[in-house]
Design a protein around this motif. Structure first.
Motif, PDB file in Angstrom:
ATOM      1  N   VAL A 273      11.194 -45.696  14.038  1.00 13.52           N
ATOM      2  CA  VAL A 273      10.100 -46.528  13.651  1.00 13.52           C
ATOM      3  C   VAL A 273       9.642 -45.976  12.265  1.00 13.52           C
ATOM      4  O   VAL A 273       9.123 -45.137  12.161  1.00 13.52           O
ATOM      5  N   ASP A 274       9.754 -46.944  11.136  1.00 12.36           N
ATOM      6  CA  ASP A 274       9.336 -46.460   9.919  1.00 12.36           C
ATOM      7  C   ASP A 274       8.055 -47.035   9.554  1.00 12.36           C
ATOM      8  O   ASP A 274       7.821 -48.291   9.168  1.00 12.36           O
ATOM      9  N   LEU A 275       6.893 -46.377   8.938  1.00 14.88           N
ATOM     10  CA  LEU A 275       5.809 -46.911   8.633  1.00 14.88           C
ATOM     11  C   LEU A 275       5.374 -46.425   7.393  1.00 14.88           C
ATOM     12  O   LEU A 275       5.489 -45.274   7.100  1.00 14.88           O
ATOM     13  N   LEU A 276       4.886 -47.330   6.429  1.00 12.36           N
ATOM     14  CA  LEU A 276       4.052 -46.922   5.236  1.00 12.36           C
ATOM     15  C   LEU A 276       2.475 -46.653   5.611  1.00 12.36           C
ATOM     16  O   LEU A 276       1.988 -47.623   6.143  1.00 12.36           O
ATOM     17  N   VAL A 277       2.087 -45.539   5.200  1.00 15.96           N
ATOM     18  CA  VAL A 277       0.784 -45.314   5.298  1.00 15.96           C
ATOM     19  C   VAL A 277       0.091 -45.634   4.136  1.00 15.96           C
ATOM     20  O   VAL A 277       0.203 -45.004   3.059  1.00 15.96           O
ATOM     21  N   THR A 278      -0.808 -46.741   3.993  1.00 19.88           N
ATOM     22  CA  THR A 278      -1.127 -47.440   2.804  1.00 19.88           C
ATOM     23  C   THR A 278      -2.474 -46.909   2.170  1.00 19.88           C
ATOM     24  O   THR A 278      -2.386 -47.090   0.999  1.00 19.88           O
ATOM     25  N   PRO A 328       4.245 -51.792   8.784  1.00 22.48           N
ATOM     26  CA  PRO A 328       5.748 -51.536   9.272  1.00 22.48           C
ATOM     27  C   PRO A 328       6.837 -51.816   8.161  1.00 22.48           C
ATOM     28  O   PRO A 328       6.553 -52.972   7.497  1.00 22.48           O
ATOM     29  N   ILE A 329       7.870 -51.041   7.920  1.00 19.70           N
ATOM     30  CA  ILE A 329       8.922 -51.506   7.031  1.00 19.70           C
ATOM     31  C   ILE A 329       9.912 -52.265   7.763  1.00 19.70           C
ATOM     32  O   ILE A 329      10.305 -53.339   7.011  1.00 19.70           O
TER      33      ILE A 329
END
Length: 355
Positions: A273-278, A328-329
């Motif tokens: 699971v690929d997440l951007l921390v914004t 989420p990407i």
């Protein structure tokens, strides 16, 4: 404006416009960080549900903040307005048994959400998790005001509205999210090109996910006379194994499922699971609500302490921060307690809001 913010967020830090986000290598120490807890909050500001596994959808975890209590003009209500919302416990029944007391004639029972007051002062009421087209046609479409947004929804009718109204002592409605338009996020918006779908939420405030660490929660408690727990901050994802507020340097993380092999534990490449921390999450008086009583702290804690020592974001100089907003990407993946957290990119955060 949106494309500018997305480019700014991905390329720049607050103090040095030429600083590049660094690429972190996957070291063994990354695997010391893991997902420790997961939470879904089906009804905005009502009690959350701890889960072991959760599915990523375009709005965050499936069912997260998919329902909202509103006033009669369809303005959303939160614990800042009605602290007693936290005393309502939703329970999700995705696969109910075919025979039950609620269906004495037998046959299939459709998936539903049960709503209960934790002290048992009102009988349980149920709403469908997945109303079909005929059921939706019988509901009143409406527009819910969430800050400066107008989000499409369906008023779930007088019976459930009366149930909430009796408990809260005022006239309110319960609204289910309608999937008629994209309700974009407004804080540190990533470029659409980076994501499978544009960054959006159902009825959540800032982002599809809120992430925090166990060490950061402990650090807050170290500053408080009366200890609290993570329910005050309502994250979706808790991680363990990092230092306090280390997550504030993360820009992109992988969550990987560990599996046992003959050589020991390793990650499954297919389950990433690929997440951007914004952005950092700026905190509000909702954090002061006692999750066991629904009563705000008379000493304005923990928010008073958070504001005193956690004004750490140059883009929100007068706001206390705790937790990181994430996007989420890709969709359709599962996150589980125990997943390894691998930090792929780090850098500085500067909160930019379109409001």
């Amino acid at each position: 404006m949106r494309s500018f913010l997305g480019q700014y967020f991905m390329e720049h830090s607050p103090n040095d416009l030429n600083e590049q986000v660094t690429e972190a290598t996957v070291a063994p120490t990354d695997r010391d960080i893991c997902v420790s807890q997961l939470f879904v909050y089906p009804v905005k500001s009502c009690r959350g549900i701890p889960v072991q596994t959760a599915l990523i959808t375009k709005y965050g975890f499936r069912h997260d903040r998919y329902w909202v209590v509103t006033d009669e003009n369809y303005r959303f209500l939160s614990q800042k307005d009605e602290g007693r919302l936290v005393l309502i416990q939703p329970t999700l029944h995705e696969d109910p048994p075919s025979l039950s007391s609620s269906n004495p004639e037998g046959g299939p029972v459709k998936p539903y959400m049960a709503l209960n007051v934790v002290d048992g002062s009102q009988p349980e009421i149920r709403v469908p998790l997945y109303p079909d087209s005929m059921e939706l046609q019988a509901l009143k479409p409406c527009k819910v005001t969430v800050f400066l947004d107008q989000a499409s929804g369906y008023d779930l009718g007088d019976e459930v509205a009366a149930w909430f109204s009796r408990f809260l002592g005022r006239s309110v409605r319960l609204v289910r999210r309608a999937e008629l338009e994209v309700r974009r996020i407004h804080t540190n918006v990533p470029s659409d090109e980076l994501l499978e779908v544009p960054a959006q939420t159902a009825f959540a405030n800032d982002a599809p996910f809120l992430l925090a660490s166990e060490a950061s929660m402990q650090d807050v408690n170290d500053h408080l006379d009366e200890k609290i727990d993570i329910r005050h901050f309502r994250p979706n994802i808790m991680v363990d194994g990092c230092s306090a507020f280390e997550e504030e340097a993360w820009k992109r993380i992988h969550l990987q499922r560990p599996i046992a092999t003959a050589e020991g534990m390793t990650a499954t490449p297919a389950l990433v699971v690929d997440l951007l921390v914004t952005s950092r999450c700026t905190r509000c008086p909702l954090t002061n609500t006692n999750p066991d009583t629904g009563v705000p702290s008379p000493n304005h804690q923990p928010l008073k302490t958070i504001v005193n020592y956690r004004r750490v974001d140059p883009g929100a100089k007068f706001r206390g921060c705790f937790g990181m907003n994430c996007v989420p990407i890709r969709l359709g993946q599962m996150i589980s307690v125990g997943d390894w957290v691998v930090v792929k990119e780090t850098g500085k955060h500067f909160r930019i809001s379109e409001f």
